[in-house]
Design an enzyme around this catalytic site. Sequence first.
Site, mmCIF file in Angstrom:
data_model
loop_
_atom_site.group_PDB
_atom_site.id
_atom_site.type_symbol
_atom_site.label_atom_id
_atom_site.label_comp_id
_atom_site.label_asym_id
_atom_site.label_seq_id
_atom_site.Cartn_x
_atom_site.Cartn_y
_atom_site.Cartn_z
ATOM 1 N N ARG A 107 23.598 43.073 38.849
ATOM 2 C CA ARG A 107 22.765 42.450 39.873
ATOM 3 C C ARG A 107 22.774 43.235 41.186
ATOM 4 N NH1 ARG A 107 25.684 36.718 39.228
ATOM 5 N NH2 ARG A 107 27.239 38.082 38.246
ATOM 6 N N ASN A 155 39.320 81.289 67.221
ATOM 7 C CA ASN A 155 40.418 81.091 66.265
ATOM 8 C C ASN A 155 40.117 81.647 64.890
ATOM 9 O OD1 ASN A 155 38.408 79.110 65.972
ATOM 10 N ND2 ASN A 155 39.833 77.703 64.998
HETATM 11 C C1 UD1 Z 1 32.762 34.696 37.235
HETATM 12 C C2 UD1 Z 1 33.172 33.460 36.439
HETATM 13 C C3 UD1 Z 1 32.573 32.236 37.115
HETATM 14 C C4 UD1 Z 1 33.008 32.159 38.562
HETATM 15 C C5 UD1 Z 1 32.697 33.458 39.315
HETATM 16 C C6 UD1 Z 1 33.358 33.439 40.660
HETATM 17 C C7 UD1 Z 1 33.332 34.217 34.117
HETATM 18 C C8 UD1 Z 1 32.673 34.260 32.777
HETATM 19 N N1 UD1 Z 1 32.662 33.591 35.100
HETATM 20 O O1 UD1 Z 1 31.355 34.807 37.158
HETATM 21 O O2 UD1 Z 1 33.000 31.052 36.410
HETATM 22 O O3 UD1 Z 1 32.363 31.061 39.201
HETATM 23 O O4 UD1 Z 1 33.218 34.590 38.585
HETATM 24 O O5 UD1 Z 1 32.991 34.549 41.444
HETATM 25 O O6 UD1 Z 1 34.424 34.698 34.268
HETATM 26 N N2 UD1 Z 1 34.699 42.011 34.792
HETATM 27 C C9 UD1 Z 1 35.479 42.853 34.035
HETATM 28 N N3 UD1 Z 1 35.187 43.025 32.717
HETATM 29 C C10 UD1 Z 1 34.156 42.392 32.109
HETATM 30 C C11 UD1 Z 1 33.351 41.522 32.889
HETATM 31 C C12 UD1 Z 1 33.656 41.338 34.230
HETATM 32 O O7 UD1 Z 1 36.426 43.456 34.527
HETATM 33 O O8 UD1 Z 1 33.969 42.602 30.900
HETATM 34 C C13 UD1 Z 1 35.009 41.842 36.219
HETATM 35 C C14 UD1 Z 1 33.849 42.194 37.132
HETATM 36 O O9 UD1 Z 1 33.909 43.560 37.507
HETATM 37 C C15 UD1 Z 1 34.053 41.278 38.323
HETATM 38 C C16 UD1 Z 1 34.810 40.094 37.739
HETATM 39 O O10 UD1 Z 1 35.283 40.492 36.464
HETATM 40 O O11 UD1 Z 1 34.835 41.867 39.339
HETATM 41 C C17 UD1 Z 1 33.906 38.881 37.568
HETATM 42 O O12 UD1 Z 1 32.783 39.253 36.779
HETATM 43 P P1 UD1 Z 1 31.298 38.851 37.202
HETATM 44 O O13 UD1 Z 1 30.381 39.422 36.214
HETATM 45 O O14 UD1 Z 1 31.053 39.113 38.617
HETATM 46 O O15 UD1 Z 1 31.399 37.270 36.926
HETATM 47 P P2 UD1 Z 1 30.519 36.137 37.563
HETATM 48 O O16 UD1 Z 1 29.236 36.049 36.830
HETATM 49 O O17 UD1 Z 1 30.471 36.275 39.019
HETATM 50 CA CA CA Z 2 31.177 37.757 40.514
#
Ligand code: UD1
Ligand code: CA
Length: 475
Positions: A20, A395
Site C-alpha cells: 500500500r 590541502n
Molecule cells: C496487522 C494485523 C492487524 C492489526 C494491524 C495493526 C495481521 C494479519 N493483522 O495488519 O490485526 O490491526 O497489524 O497495525 O497480523 N510482516 C512480515 N511478514 C509477513 C507479513 C507481514 O514480517 O509475511 C510484517 C510487515 O512488514 C509489517 C507487520 O508484519 O511490519 C504487519 O504487517 P502488515 O501487512 O502491515 O499488517 P496489517 O495489515 O497492518
Molecule cells: Ca500494518
Amino acid sequence: MSGSAGVTGALVLAAGKGTRMKSDLPKVLLPILDQPVLYYALRALEKLAVEGAVHDTAVVVGHRGELARDYLAAEWPGVIPIWQHEQLGTGHAVQIAREWWEGFDHLFVLPGDVPMLTGATLARLAEDHKKEGADCSFISFEAANPHGYGRVVHSGGGVSIVEEKDATEEERLLSEVNSGVYIFKVSSLLPHIYRLSSENAQGEFYLPDIIKMMGREGMSVRAVAEGREDEFRGINTPAQLAEAVALIKQNIVEGMLAGGVRMADPSSVWIGPGVAIEQDVHLEPFVQIWGSTSIGAGSRIGPFSVLRNMTIGRGVDVASHAVLSDSALGEGAKAGPFIVVRDGAEFAPHSYGGKFVEVKKSEIGKRSKVPHLAYIGDSTLGEDVNIGAGTITCNFDGVNKNRTVIGDRCFIGSDTMLVAPVVLGSDAATAAGSTVTQDVPEGALAVGRARQRNIEGWSGRRKKTGSGEGGRNDG
Ligand code: UD1
Ligand code: CA
C-alpha cells in the site's frame, strides 16, 4: 537477567513489502524525520533492554531484506536479522523465527511499522502479562477510524480478531482494533504457532488467529486496552507516513519546549529523534537539527541553520545559514552566518568561524578566529590565531590530503595560500597575499609574493599609444 520475571525476547516483524506504500524500498526503511520507520520500534525496545525487561531482539526481514539487514548491521549491531524469504503472513513470520525464540520464557511480537509505540507502554504490557500469568496479552485500542485494522470481537466470553478483509459488515463497524503488539508465554505459543491456517481472504497465516485458538482451549488471553490511539498507528500508506512524520515531529518539539528549549516559531523547527538539547537554548525559525546532535545550555541557533551530528557546548552562538555536521563547537564559540563546518572539525572554547568560511577536519584553538572568506582543511590552529580574509589552506595536491599546522598567536595576512604540508611556528605571521610553501619559524614573517613596482606615468602613456595592456609597453 531478571530471574523470576523470565527471559524475554522481542521479535519485530518487518519482512512485508508494504504494497500500500507504493515504494521500491521496504516500508520499514522509509524515513520519518531522519530515521527509518524501523528505528522507532527498535528504540522503544532498547529502552526495555536497558531496564532488563527485554534480553534479545530480532527483526524478521524479507522483501529487499538485504537493505534491512545492512541497516541493522550498521546501526543496531546487537539486533539479529531473521530471513523470511516468502512473506506468507505475520503468523508465518513468527513460525520461521522459532529456533531463535523457543528458548525464551516470554516473547514480544510487534510490527516494525508502528513507530509511535513507546517503551513505557511495552513495559506495562509485559508487567501486566507476567503478573496475571497470562498465556497471551495484546494491546487493543479504540480507533476513530478502524479502517485497515483487525477488529477485536468479544463474544461468548472469548476474544478473537477478524481482519478487515475477512470481516462481516457488522464486524467492520467495531471500533476496538488490534494494535499488532503482543506478548506470549513461549510454552503456550509453541504448541499453537504451527496450527494457523491460511484459509482466509489474503491466503496468509495470520498471527492474530492464534488469539481465538488459545482462548478456545481455555488459555488466558488478555486484550489490554492501553495508551493513546496515536501510539499504535500503523504506517501502511504514504498519507499515514506523512501523518506519522507530523505527529512525531510535534512530539519531539513539544518535548523540547517542555525541557526549556525556546523557539519563536516551533512549527518551523525540525528536530530528529536522536537530538539532545539542554535548557535555555534558543532556536530561531527554520532550524533543522538531526542525527546525534547535542546542544549545551544557553546556546542560540540562528535561522535556517542545519546541524547534523554536532556536539555544541554551552553558550555557543550559531548565526543564520550555518551548515554544520559531524563536528564540535566548544563553549562560547561563535559560528556563521553562512559557514560550513564538517568532517570532524573541532572549535575550541571561544573560537570563531565567521562569514563565508568552510572548516573541514581541523582543530581551531582557543580564542582563534577565522572571521571571513576562508577555507581551513586538514589543519591544526593553536590558540589566539587570527586568520585573514581570503586565506586558503591548499590541502590537496591532487593525490594526497596534507596538513597545515599553525602555532599559537600566529597572524595570517589576508589572502594567504598555505600550501600543505606546511608548519608555522608560534607567533609567526604571513604577509597579505603570500603563497607559503615552506615552513615558517617561530616569530618570523613569511613574505611569499612578488615585490611591488610602481610604473610612473603609465596611464598617460597608455592613452597616447592606445594600448589596452599595461604589461606591453613597460619595456
Ligand atoms: C496487522 C494485523 C492487524 C492489526 C494491524 C495493526 C495481521 C494479519 N493483522 O495488519 O490485526 O490491526 O497489524 O497495525 O497480523 N510482516 C512480515 N511478514 C509477513 C507479513 C507481514 O514480517 O509475511 C510484517 C510487515 O512488514 C509489517 C507487520 O508484519 O511490519 C504487519 O504487517 P502488515 O501487512 O502491515 O499488517 P496489517 O495489515 O497492518
Ligand atoms: Ca500494518
